[in-house]
Scaffold this motif. Sequence first.
Motif, short mmCIF file in Angstrom:
data_model
loop_
_atom_site.label_atom_id
_atom_site.label_comp_id
_atom_site.label_asym_id
_atom_site.label_seq_id
_atom_site.Cartn_x
_atom_site.Cartn_y
_atom_site.Cartn_z
N UNK A 280 0.84 -1.29 0.34
CA UNK A 280 0.17 -0.36 -0.11
C UNK A 280 1.03 0.94 0.36
N UNK A 281 1.71 1.07 0.54
CA UNK A 281 2.61 2.56 0.98
C UNK A 281 3.76 3.03 -0.43
N UNK A 282 3.95 1.66 -0.75
CA UNK A 282 4.82 1.55 -2.57
C UNK A 282 3.39 2.31 -3.58
N UNK B 116 -7.46 0.83 -1.04
CA UNK B 116 -8.66 -0.95 -0.47
C UNK B 116 -7.64 -1.14 0.49
N UNK B 117 -5.95 -2.16 0.02
CA UNK B 117 -5.50 -2.36 1.26
C UNK B 117 -5.43 -1.02 2.36
N UNK B 118 -5.25 -0.23 2.81
CA UNK B 118 -5.63 -0.08 3.84
C UNK B 118 -6.35 -0.03 4.23
N UNK B 119 -7.88 -0.38 3.82
CA UNK B 119 -8.84 -0.66 4.27
C UNK B 119 -9.32 -2.07 4.84
N UNK B 120 -9.07 -3.05 4.05
CA UNK B 120 -8.45 -4.18 4.21
C UNK B 120 -8.13 -4.61 5.28
N UNK B 121 -7.43 -4.12 5.72
CA UNK B 121 -5.77 -4.11 6.82
C UNK B 121 -6.57 -3.42 8.24
#
Length: 320
Positions: free
Chosen positions: A94-96, A190-195
Amino acid sequence: MDVVDATSTPPVTTADDNERTPRHGTAAPVVLVISGAACLSASAMFVKLADVTAGTAAFLRCALALAVLVPLLVHEVRRKGRLARPLQGYAVVAGIFLGVDYVMWTMSILDVGAAVATVLINVQVIAFPLLARIIDGTAISRRFLFTIPVMLAGIALSSGALEHGEGDGNPVRGAVLGVAAGIAYAAYLYLNRVSGERSPAHVVTPICISTGAAAVAAGVISLFTTGISLSMSPMSWGWVIALALLGQVVAWLLISTGSPKLAPNTSAALLLLQPVMAIGFGLIILRETPTAGQLVGCVVVIAAVWFSNRRPSPSSTSGS
């Protein structure tokens, strides 16, 4: 202790259900996401006041934010344990995406201007819910789909893209970079939401990891493109620090807390308020005067966001 039948089939959520059923009570999460969007909207103002290169702003907003996020991460780990290893990997990826987004968007400004770049990056309003739909099967309400063109038209008006052109570079390259930045932004969301959904107790950890990865990604890309300059005046350093604290730390902690409790299309739509609020900051603090078209665009965006997330009254749904 109640026994749950592991073989039972979970109820299928339809688009209409998604429209009618609030997720965990939406008032507080909505306020959190809007507050985070307000912090993000101040970022452009801080960059303008700092008067630094795009690469410098992208790298330092993440690198300086770590000075606050790392101690908060240590505190969170002591209280709640470590974040699961797979989610740590999600945070790195996500950070990348976030670092790539920061650099590509600021580079697109040089080619097509800030107004058009603002419109292009907001393809996230389509890409974010679409990712959740493709990967998780999350329903997208018809009301939201019908409102997307109105939202984007409002963003185009509020940015001033339909009234004047900026940028004197390569318009095709700028358009590609702007859209790519919007997709990268959606991937980060999206990836931040998954976490947030899989480990709601950990708020700081995924943000800290992704911010560190974003700093590395933005730094590497900037070294080969716009460059990074640390030779700045004390005033510029002050504005860059404000960018890191408000536009990175506070903004993403607020959004990361509220977004997992909302449908993806709701979060995406609320984040469209960011350029609208940026105009407000410019008017109040920078004394910038928006055009009539920009003001109309702001009204259109606000109305479209409200309409797309309005819950039908009980009387209108009781007969269905």
